[in-house]
Write a protein that holds these residues in place. Structure first.
Motif, PDB file in Angstrom:
ATOM      1  N   PRO A  59       9.761  42.387  65.526  1.00  0.00           N
ATOM      2  CA  PRO A  59       9.960  42.341  63.960  1.00  0.00           C
ATOM      3  C   PRO A  59      10.610  43.513  63.336  1.00  0.00           C
ATOM      4  O   PRO A  59      10.504  44.825  63.914  1.00  0.00           O
ATOM      5  CB  PRO A  59       8.330  42.154  63.525  1.00  0.00           C
ATOM      6  CG  PRO A  59       7.642  43.001  64.554  1.00  0.00           C
ATOM      7  CD  PRO A  59       8.607  42.769  65.797  1.00  0.00           C
ATOM      8  N   TRP A  60      11.027  43.259  62.146  1.00  0.00           N
ATOM      9  CA  TRP A  60      11.516  44.484  61.473  1.00  0.00           C
ATOM     10  C   TRP A  60      11.018  44.159  59.881  1.00  0.00           C
ATOM     11  O   TRP A  60      11.091  43.068  59.303  1.00  0.00           O
ATOM     12  CB  TRP A  60      12.903  44.704  61.351  1.00  0.00           C
ATOM     13  CG  TRP A  60      13.601  45.698  60.346  1.00  0.00           C
ATOM     14  CD1 TRP A  60      13.723  47.042  60.697  1.00  0.00           C
ATOM     15  CD2 TRP A  60      13.919  45.428  59.102  1.00  0.00           C
ATOM     16  NE1 TRP A  60      14.286  47.760  59.792  1.00  0.00           N
ATOM     17  CE2 TRP A  60      14.401  46.889  58.444  1.00  0.00           C
ATOM     18  CE3 TRP A  60      13.987  44.465  58.221  1.00  0.00           C
ATOM     19  CZ2 TRP A  60      14.969  46.772  57.281  1.00  0.00           C
ATOM     20  CZ3 TRP A  60      14.424  44.469  56.963  1.00  0.00           C
ATOM     21  CH2 TRP A  60      15.031  45.958  56.436  1.00  0.00           C
ATOM     22  N   HIS A  61      10.598  45.283  59.123  1.00  0.00           N
ATOM     23  CA  HIS A  61      10.383  45.330  57.859  1.00  0.00           C
ATOM     24  C   HIS A  61      10.943  46.347  56.992  1.00  0.00           C
ATOM     25  O   HIS A  61      11.034  47.611  57.652  1.00  0.00           O
ATOM     26  CB  HIS A  61       8.912  45.205  57.521  1.00  0.00           C
ATOM     27  CG  HIS A  61       8.132  43.903  58.096  1.00  0.00           C
ATOM     28  ND1 HIS A  61       8.261  42.724  57.738  1.00  0.00           N
ATOM     29  CD2 HIS A  61       7.376  44.160  59.348  1.00  0.00           C
ATOM     30  CE1 HIS A  61       7.415  42.002  58.427  1.00  0.00           C
ATOM     31  NE2 HIS A  61       6.748  42.624  59.369  1.00  0.00           N
ATOM     32  N   ASP A  62      11.516  46.201  55.962  1.00  0.00           N
ATOM     33  CA  ASP A  62      12.123  47.022  55.110  1.00  0.00           C
ATOM     34  C   ASP A  62      10.932  47.764  54.539  1.00  0.00           C
ATOM     35  O   ASP A  62       9.600  47.443  54.403  1.00  0.00           O
ATOM     36  CB  ASP A  62      12.758  46.614  53.743  1.00  0.00           C
ATOM     37  CG  ASP A  62      13.251  47.352  52.807  1.00  0.00           C
ATOM     38  OD1 ASP A  62      12.978  47.795  51.465  1.00  0.00           O
ATOM     39  OD2 ASP A  62      14.557  47.959  53.248  1.00  0.00           O
ATOM     40  N   ARG A  63      11.076  49.401  54.271  1.00  0.00           N
ATOM     41  CA  ARG A  63       9.937  50.359  53.895  1.00  0.00           C
ATOM     42  C   ARG A  63       9.271  49.791  52.512  1.00  0.00           C
ATOM     43  O   ARG A  63       8.342  50.004  52.273  1.00  0.00           O
ATOM     44  CB  ARG A  63      10.616  51.537  53.670  1.00  0.00           C
ATOM     45  CG  ARG A  63      11.548  51.858  52.734  1.00  0.00           C
ATOM     46  CD  ARG A  63      12.130  53.143  52.680  1.00  0.00           C
ATOM     47  NE  ARG A  63      13.304  53.477  51.630  1.00  0.00           N
ATOM     48  CZ  ARG A  63      14.032  54.478  51.627  1.00  0.00           C
ATOM     49  NH1 ARG A  63      13.403  55.757  52.330  1.00  0.00           N
ATOM     50  NH2 ARG A  63      14.778  54.682  50.956  1.00  0.00           N
ATOM     51  N   SER A  64      10.216  48.938  51.770  1.00  0.00           N
ATOM     52  CA  SER A  64       9.354  48.456  50.370  1.00  0.00           C
ATOM     53  C   SER A  64       8.231  47.338  50.457  1.00  0.00           C
ATOM     54  O   SER A  64       7.497  47.338  49.853  1.00  0.00           O
ATOM     55  CB  SER A  64      10.719  47.899  49.410  1.00  0.00           C
ATOM     56  OG  SER A  64      11.029  46.796  50.029  1.00  0.00           O
TER      57      SER A  64
END
Length: 127
Positions: A58-63
């Motif tokens: 997975p990857w998530h934006d820092r926001s």
């Protein structure tokens, strides 16, 4: 026929949660990466989360990191986005999109160069 169908959007108060679903058909699910994008009124579309379906990375934006969780159920050809602790800045139309695993993540997701898009689902967070 390729289809990506989002569901689970709606209205919620700040601090609440929603779970979005993206169900795919018409292509080999495991050969793709799936991303969740959002576009708020007057703003550019942005990628918030992605997942590689061959290894589940997975990857998530820092926001949204620490609040959103992306996951997949390959047997059901479905990707989920669990959204917790929502705030007004999360208000947007959310789209799921699929792209083949070939090519650099940055080029595909940062520029929204995807193979298939869903129709979008509205998320509205009231304060």
């Amino acid at each position: 026929e390729v289809q990506l169908v989002e569901s689970g959007g709606g209205s919620v108060q700040a601090g609440g949660s929603l779970r979005l679903s993206c169900t795919a058909s018409g292509f080999t699910f495991e050969n793709y990466d799936i991303g969740w994008f959002r576009q708020a009124p007057g703003k550019k579309r942005e990628v918030v989360s992605s997942i590689s379906l061959d290894d589940g990375q997975p990857w998530h934006d820092r926001s949204v990191k620490g609040r959103f969780i992306i996951s997949s159920a390959n047997a059901n050809s479905t990707v989920y986005l669990q959204m917790n602790d929502l705030n007004a800045d999360d208000t947007a139309v959310y789209y799921c999109a699929a792209v083949s695993t070939a090519g650099a993540w940055f080029n595909k997701f940062s520029f929204g160069i995807m193979d298939y898009w869903g129709q979008g689902t509205q998320v509205t967070v009231s304060s």
